[in-house]
Design an enzyme around this catalytic site. Structure first.
Site, PDB file in Angstrom:
ATOM      1  N   ASP A 112      26.131  23.674  26.680  1.00  0.00           N
ATOM      2  CA  ASP A 112      26.722  23.715  25.108  1.00  0.00           C
ATOM      3  C   ASP A 112      25.624  23.122  24.318  1.00  0.00           C
ATOM      4  O   ASP A 112      25.397  22.005  24.480  1.00  0.00           O
ATOM      5  CB  ASP A 112      27.924  23.041  25.189  1.00  0.00           C
ATOM      6  N   ASP A 346      24.804  27.929  18.640  1.00  0.00           N
ATOM      7  CA  ASP A 346      25.775  27.348  19.772  1.00  0.00           C
ATOM      8  C   ASP A 346      25.922  28.141  20.802  1.00  0.00           C
ATOM      9  O   ASP A 346      26.766  29.207  20.825  1.00  0.00           O
ATOM     10  CB  ASP A 346      26.974  27.037  18.743  1.00  0.00           C
TER      11      ASP A 346
END
Ligand SMILES: *[C@@H]1O[C@H](CO)[C@@H](O)[C@H](O)[C@H]1NC(C)=O
Ligand SMILES: *[C@@H]1O[C@H](CO)[C@@H](O)[C@H](O)[C@H]1NC(C)=O
Ligand SMILES: *[C@@H]1O[C@H](CO)[C@@H](O)[C@H](O)[C@H]1NC(C)=O
Ligand SMILES: *[C@@H]1O[C@H](CO)[C@@H](O)[C@H](O)[C@H]1NC(C)=O
Ligand SMILES: *[C@@H]1O[C@H](CO)[C@@H](O)[C@H](O)[C@H]1NC(C)=O
Length: 465
Positions: A112, A346
Site C-alpha cells: 500500500d 495509491d
C-alpha cells in the site's frame, strides 16, 4: 518551490457556438524535471493475486469504496478511502499482495503506497466487526494465525507505546508495537518498527495477514501511550517505514522503490486463484517490465502542517505520494476544471476517484453513458459500452489509460446478471482539503517509481500489454 500559479479563466469560444470553456491554467509544471534515469531494480518481488470472496452486489460495491489509504491524523479521510478488496465476479479483482517474512515467519501482505505502517496480526488477536463488536477470529479472515512474537528470534517489543490505525473504509487495528526483521524479495531490513495488533477489525481475504505501508513517516500510527484509545497527534511517534529503513541501513544503492501492477485477466480468475504474474514491487530501481519513452519525474506535493492543504511553503510535510494532475483529457474535458493538486498515487485503491465534475463529464462520454447508481454512489455502465479515451497529464507528459481499465465487472445482481462500474469514479467535490486518488486503474498503465528521500515520483508509461 512555491512557483505554481493557478489562473482561472472563463472564456467564450466562438460566436456561433457560444459555450463556456472553463480552464484552470497551471503554470507549465515548473517543478517537473526530465525523467530521472532509473537503474534496473536490485530486488524485485512478484505480486500474487487471489479470487474474490464477496458474493453480494452490495458488499462488492461497498468494498470498492474502502480499504487502505490512511487518514491524516485529525484531517479528513481521502475522498473515497482505498480498496484492495477483491470483488466478486470481477476480472479485475486484484489484491496486490507479496510474500514477506517477519521474524522468519511467512505471510502474504498487502502493498500500500497510501499508508505508512507495516503491521501483521499478532497470534491470539481478538477480532471485531467494524462496529466494534467482538466476533470470531475467523471473521477477520487472515491468511495465517498471525505473528508469534514469542517464537521469533528477532522480535523485540517497544514498551509503553501503542499502534492504532483506522483506514478509509472503517477497518481498524490497535495493539502493541515491536521491532523485527522484515524480508521481502531479497531485501532484508532488520529492527523494523512494526505494529503487531491484538485488536483487529479487518475484512480479510483468507490470504493476507497484514499490510506494508510505503508512504511517509508523517503518516505512521505509533503513539506514546500504553492505552491505544489515547492516540492523538500530540503523542504520535513518527518512525521510518520499511523502505526508508532499508535506505538508512544501506540495503539499497538507490532510494527508489518501483511498482508495476498488471491488470488481471478473466482467465486467471476462472482457472487459477493465484497468479504470480501480476507485476512487481522492486527496490533500488525501476520494476522490470517493458516501458515506452514517455516518462517524467515530479516532486511529491507536500502539505501545510497547520492547514492540511497542499503547500510548498517551508515547513510543509509529506504524507502521501501526492502529485499535481495538470489535466485529465477526454472528449469534452475542456468544459470542466480537471486540474487538481491533491491527488495521490495509491496502490491500495482499485479505482480512480476524481473530482465530481470530472467524473460526471467523463461518465457522460461512454456510449451508452455511465449513470450514477444512487444506492452505491458509483457510476454503473453497460459492460459492453464504448469507452472514451482517458489521459492523465502530469509534469507536462500525457499518460494514457487503457480502455480495458475503465469498465470493471463488479458483481452480479439477484438475477445473475453482471454489473459493471466505471474505472474512474466520483471522489467528491473539488473543495479544499479533499484528497483524490489515482488507483490501480491508472497504475496498470505506468511504472510508478517512488523516491521518498528526494520527495519525487517518476512515472513511466508502460508498453501496451
Ligand atoms: C508465496 O508463498 C506461498 C506460501 O508460502 C507459496 O506457495 C508461493 O509459491 C509463494 N509465491 C511466490 C511468488 O514466491
Ligand atoms: C514503561 O512504563 C512502566 C510503567 O509506567 C515503567 O515502569 C517502565 O519503566 C516503562 N518502560 C520504558 C522502557 O519506558
Ligand atoms: C513518552 O513520553 C514520556 C513522557 O510522558 C517520555 O519520557 C518518553 O521519552 C516518551 N517516549 C518516547 C519513545 O518518546
Ligand atoms: C484509536 O485512537 C482514537 C483516538 O485518536 C480512539 O478514539 C480509538 O478508540 C482508538 N482505537 C482503538 C482501537 O484503540
Ligand atoms: C492547489 O490548488 C488550489 C486550487 O486550485 C490552489 O488554491 C492552491 O494554491 C494550490 N496549491 C499548490 C501548493 O499548488
Amino acid at each position: 518551490m512555491g512557483l505554481l500559479t493557478v489562473v482561472s479563466a472563463l472564456s467564450l469560444l466562438g460566436a456561433a457556438h457560444a459555450e463556456f470553456n472553463i480552464v484552470r491554467h497551471v503554470a507549465p509544471a515548473p517543478r517537473a524535471k526530465e525523467a530521472a534515469a532509473l537503474p534496473p531494480a536490485e530486488f524485485s518481488v512478484p505480486f500474487t493475486a487471489k479470487t474474490p470472496r464477496r458474493s453480494s452486489k452490495k458488499g462488492a460495491l461497498a468494498a470498492l469504496r474502502g480499504k487502505p489509504t490512511k487518514k491524516i491524523p485529525g484531517k479528513k479521510a481521502p475522498g473515497a478511502g482505498g480498496s484492495t478488496v477483491a470483488v466478486d465476479g470481477s476480472d479485475f479483482d486484484e489484491e496486490y499482495l507479496t510474500n514477506v517474512t517477519i521474524g522468519g515467519q511467512h505471510f502474504s501482505l498487502i502493498i500500500d503506497t497510501g499508508s505508512s505502517d507495516t503491521w501483521v496480526a499478532q497470534k491470539g488477536f481478538n477480532c471485531f466487526d467494524l462496529d466494534g463488536n467482538p466476533v470470531s477470529a475467523d471473521t477477520c479472515a487472515f491468511g495465517t494465525p498471525g505473528l508469534d512474537t514469542a517464537t521469533s528470534k528477532t522480535f523485540q517489543p517497544f514498551p509503553n507505546v501503542s499502534f492504532n490505525i483506522t483506514y478509509g473504509d472503517g477497518e481498524f487495528l490497535s495493539g502493541p508495537v515491536g521491532f523485527d526483521t522484515v524480508s521481502i524479495g531479497g531485501l532484508s531490513v532488520s529492527h523494523q518498527e512494526i505494529g503487531v495488533p491484538t485488536l483487529t477489525a479487518w475484512e480479510g481475504d483468507g490470504i493476507n495477514t497484514g499490510l506494508i505501508g510505503l508512504a511517509f513517516p508523517g503518516l505512521t500510527s505509533v503513539y506514546n501511550t500504553t492505552d491505544p484509545t489515547k492516540a492523538s497527534g500530540a503523542n504520535q511517534l513518527p518512525y521510518n517505514p520499511l523502505f526508508l529503513s532499508a535506505v538508512s541501513q544501506k540495503k539499497v544503492k538507490n532510494p527508489f522503490f518501483s511498482v508495476a501492477l498488471d491488470r488481471g485477466t478473466f482467465d486467471q480468475q476462472e482457472n487459477d486463484p493465484f497468479d504470480p504474474n501480476l507485476g512487481f514491487l522492486s527496490f533500488g530501481g525501476i520494476a522490470p517490465v517493458p516501458v515506452t519513452n514517455t516518462a517524467v519525474t515530479v516532486p511529491v506535493q507536500g502539505y501545510s502542517a497547520t492547514t492540511g492543504l497542499p503547500s510548498n511553503a517551508p515547513g510543509s510535510e509529506f504524507f502521501f505520494y501526492t502529485v499535481d494532475v495538470e489535466a485529465y483529457t477526454f472528449p469534452g474535458s475542456n468544459h470542466v476544471i480537471t486540474a487538481n493538486n491533491n491527488t495521490i498515487l495509491d496502490t491500495g485503491t482499485t479505482l480512480n476517484f476524481v473530482p465530481t465534475e470530472v467524473a460526471a463529464a467523463y461518465s457522460a462520454q461512454f456510449k451508452p453513458p455511465a449513470t450514477l447508481d444512487p444506492d452505491f454512489g458509483l457510476y454503473i455502465v453497460d459492460c459492453d459500452a464504448k469507452v472514451p479515451a482517458f489521459n492523465v497529464v502530469i509534469g507536462g507528459k500525457t499518460f494514457t489509460v487503457d480502455a480495458r481499465d475503465q469498465i470493471i465487472p463488479a458483481g452480479t445482481d439477484d438475477n445473475g446478471n453482471i454489473i459493471c462500474i466505471t474505472g474512474t469514479q466520483d471522489g467528491g467535490p473539488d473543495v479544499d482539503g479533499d484528497i483524490f486518488i489515482l488507483g490501480d486503474v491508472f497504475l496498470h498503465n505506468v511504472v510508478s517509481t517512488y523516491n521518498p528521500v528526494a520527495g519525487e515520483v517518476t512515472l513511466t508509461q508502460r508498453a501496451k500489454y
